[in-house]
Enzyme design. Sequence first.
Site, PDB file in Angstrom:
ATOM      1  CE  LYS A 132     -34.975   2.271  16.894  1.00  0.00           C
ATOM      2  NZ  LYS A 132     -34.170   1.468  17.852  1.00  0.00           N
TER       3      LYS A 132
ATOM      4  CB  THR B 152      -0.934   0.010   1.221  1.00  0.00           C
ATOM      5  OG1 THR B 152      -1.746  -1.170   1.209  1.00  0.00           O
ATOM      6  CG2 THR B 152      -1.850   1.232   1.202  1.00  0.00           C
TER       7      THR B 152
ATOM      8  CE  LYS C  51      -5.211  -2.376   1.769  1.00  0.00           C
ATOM      9  NZ  LYS C  51      -3.881  -2.963   1.635  1.00  0.00           N
TER      10      LYS C  51
END
Length: 294
Positions: free
Chosen positions: A252, A101, A176
């Site tokens: 909620k 990466t 990625k």
Amino acid sequence: MTESPSAPVGFIGLGNMGAPMARRLLDWSGGLVVCDVRTEATLPFTEAGASRAADPAALAARARLISVTVIDDAQVIDVVTGPAGILNTAGPGTVIAVHSTISDRTAENLAAVCADRGVEFVDAPVSGGAAAATRGGLAVMVGGSDAALELVRGPFGRFSDLIVHAGPVGAGTRMKLARNLLHFVAFTAATEAQCLAEAAGLSITDLGKVVRHSDAVTGGPGSIMLRDTTAPIPSGDFWLPILTHVRNLGEKDLSLALALGERLDLPLPLAELALTRLADGLGVGRPLLDKEPS
């Protein structure tokens, strides 16, 4: 270059991710050539029949499809262009696939340098971790040409069961980064949820069991990533009632969690942010859905 199962594959970087990926290539019919700065990391591979190269340049002299799995941009640049880098010996038609990466800009810059030498560059980061690599279940996000994608499909198919062509060089890395943004923001949200559980006197270990159990059924955050766009959903769209229901439940439950945190004097900044952004992020913001008809 026409890649075939008889062509040797090279693998550079045999760390936590690289080693299980490379092991899936040990029986590649063209042979496997491995390289790592730690000689001891290559021993299990040479003992299993792979060849060892002393450096990336020596590996590139023998393999025409080369996977690179090192730590960061600096190491990738050195492996490709350094004094003992791949480009010193790589012949025209060689394909370099980087699984690390890195920055998408680094991928694009390296692709341009490689193209000047007739070498094809592919950014191909992976997702799934070492366990998925071991069983051949990684997802690979490929940035590169259509031709390069076809050349890498065979070897990549050994360690992955999902190959996505994200686009041109750099697109695999950008996908990625988006995937890991979700991963680590979710981790940060998990730490906030743990704090709430702990402050309420609950077992965070048991909470983790519940989260893993339910996410395995529902798919977790990925279960809402099914649309083609993040634009507001128009009236009559199939997804409008589904994601409106998600919005209503989310608002909620976030409100209830924030109320609990307030009673326990525990700030929940991510929950506050989620409450303000969930509706618009889902494409069902209240100005669109809930305004009174004119």
